[in-house]
Design an enzyme around this catalytic site. Structure first.
Site, PDB file in Angstrom:
ATOM      1  N   ASP A 176       0.826  -1.206   0.000  1.00  0.00           N
ATOM      2  CA  ASP A 176       0.000   0.000   0.000  1.00  0.00           C
ATOM      3  C   ASP A 176       0.863   1.260   0.000  1.00  0.00           C
ATOM      4  OD1 ASP A 176      -1.996   1.845   0.275  1.00  0.00           O
ATOM      5  OD2 ASP A 176      -2.563   1.261   2.308  1.00  0.00           O
ATOM      6  N   ASP A 189      -0.915   8.146  -6.571  1.00  0.00           N
ATOM      7  CA  ASP A 189      -1.196   6.964  -5.760  1.00  0.00           C
ATOM      8  C   ASP A 189      -1.423   5.755  -6.657  1.00  0.00           C
ATOM      9  OD1 ASP A 189      -1.866   5.326  -3.569  1.00  0.00           O
ATOM     10  OD2 ASP A 189      -3.985   5.763  -3.838  1.00  0.00           O
TER      11      ASP A 189
END
Length: 426
Positions: free
Chosen positions: A102, A309
């Site tokens: 992540d 991201d």
């Protein structure tokens, strides 16, 4: 939680060695790839896109913060929609775990024995009592003091608590142990005294194939930061197009992560709070011949106004700005608009032939010209949809816009570089 997931798989049967200067790479495998433990052959393309959008929108909650005004490693990435997983080893002797990789969080944590509340997982839990190198961290130690939401237990050891945008959470002991990352060079990298979370109270939207999260953000306890001295603060990845499910690409660390050569453009990384996120500055977006100036987002109006991201699916823009981008797009496409899946506002009949206008994203000092595969995605036999959308005042550069680019992060020089690349050959 990450939305579209890069699955970082390292080799599991390599001897442990200390990290040495150089470069290494690891496999990155997309959550919905046929090589992923999450792969479901019964899901359609539309199902996977819809699921990815749901995870992506849940994830966005973490970006709405009130505080905002040289060793090389490698891992493989496999394309489709979903989350990324990483296989690492903890402890001595090594204990293999598979966890979600992540880029939007920092702490590395896994479910541990004895567990008072844990989500179901197929693999055994990590047992810290079996590791000779496992040590709890004192609540007076800097690693505990510097981490948000910690407390002190009765034995004066540090207790952590983390939560995510989709209401997932983990609480437990903050500890240090040896983390071993295998690589495609055949030489594993052992990181003694790596800060980890040993979760004993965990829950949320986790699948039984995973056992926790590996934080790849910019904060002090992330894997990237804890690797920093051995990889000179450098990592890169190359995301395969969704259509190439089953193939793999790499996440690179250290000298292997340097992005250079013809076509490379670089933009500054902006240091802002929280340091977990990677902030860039978006100046404008050009659709066809129309350049639309970006006036800012909830992250600010000037430097650091957008987050890049790899775990968010769509590129999300503030509503007013997105409306201008969509209007410029629709004015240059002569095809029938149709209703698409929830979360995608601009869709066309996939059976109609139409030319997709060029889209260029203008970051500071870096004009990134997108390909049609970055701007439109086929979500069914009948629908093809724009990969940009609006969500409140959020600005996030998502992973569909990043496919088939080699993207390198240099956290020492504070730059992000983009190079158009056939990721299937990278």
């Amino acid at each position: 939680m990450a939305a579209i997931v890069l699955v970082i798989l390292a080799l599991s049967t390599l001897c442990s060695i200390e990290a040495q200067k150089g470069g290494f790479s690891v496999e990155l495998i997309h959550r919905d790839s046929i090589n992923s433990p999450f792969y479901n052959p019964l899901e359609t393309t539309s199902d996977r896109v819809t699921n990815a959008l749901r995870r992506s929108f849940n994830r966005v909650h973490r970006f709405k913060t009130n505080s905002v005004p040289t060793t090389a490693a490698e891992s493989d990435l496999t394309a489709d929609s979903g989350e990324y997983l990483m296989k690492i080893s903890l402890g001595t002797p090594r204990f293999d775990i598979v966890a979600i990789a992540d880029t939007g969080s920092d702490l590395i944590w896994t479910q541990c024995k004895p567990c008072s509340q844990c989500f179901k997982q197929d693999a055994p839990f990590f047992d810290p009592s079996k590791s000779s190198t496992y040590r709890k961290i004192s609540c007076s130690a800097s690693q505990c003091i510097d981490l948000e939401r910690t407390s002190c237990s009765t034995d004066h050891s540090c207790q952590y608590a983390v939560s995510y945008g989709d209401s997932s959470f983990s609480d437990g002991d903050l500890a240090a142990d040896t983390l071993t990352l295998a690589s495609t060079t055949g030489r594993p990298v052992a990181l003694p005294k790596t800060v980890i979370g040993c979760g004993t109270f965990n829950g949320g939207t986790f699948d039984e194939k995973t056992s926790g999260i590996i934080g790849l953000g910019g904060g002090q306890v992330s894997l990237i930061s804890q690797l920093r001295t051995s990889v000179a603060g450098k990592f890169s990845y190359c995301l395969l197009p969704i259509s190439q499910a089953g193939n793999s690409s790499k996440i690179n660390f250290g000298s292997n992560a340097i992005v250079s050569g013809p076509g490379v453009v670089s933009t500054p990384l902006v240091k802002k709070s929280p340091d977990t996120f990677y902030f860039l500055t978006l100046e404008a977006i050009t659709v066809g011949t129309k350049r639309i100036k970006f006036t800012g987002s909830s992250l600010g109006s000037e430097e650091g106004n957008i987050i890049i991201d790899s775990g968010t699916t769509l590129t999300l823009l503030p509503s007013d700005f997105y409306s201008e981008v969509e209007s410029a797009m629709t004015s240059q496409i002569s095809a029938k608009r149709i209703e698409g899946p929830e979360g995608l506002s601009l869709c066309y009949n996939a059976k109609d032939e139409f030319k997709i206008p060029d889209v260029t994203v203008h970051f500071t000092n870096a004009d990134v010209k997108l390909k049609p595969l970055n701007t439109f995605i086929r979500v069914s036999d009948t629908a093809i949809c724009f990969t940009f959308n609006s969500l409140d005042d959020v600005a996030i550069y998502g992973n569909l816009s990043q496919m088939d680019f080699l993207i390198g992060y240099d956290t020492e020089k504070q730059t992000v570089s983009f190079k158009p690349t056939d990721c299937s050959r990278n």
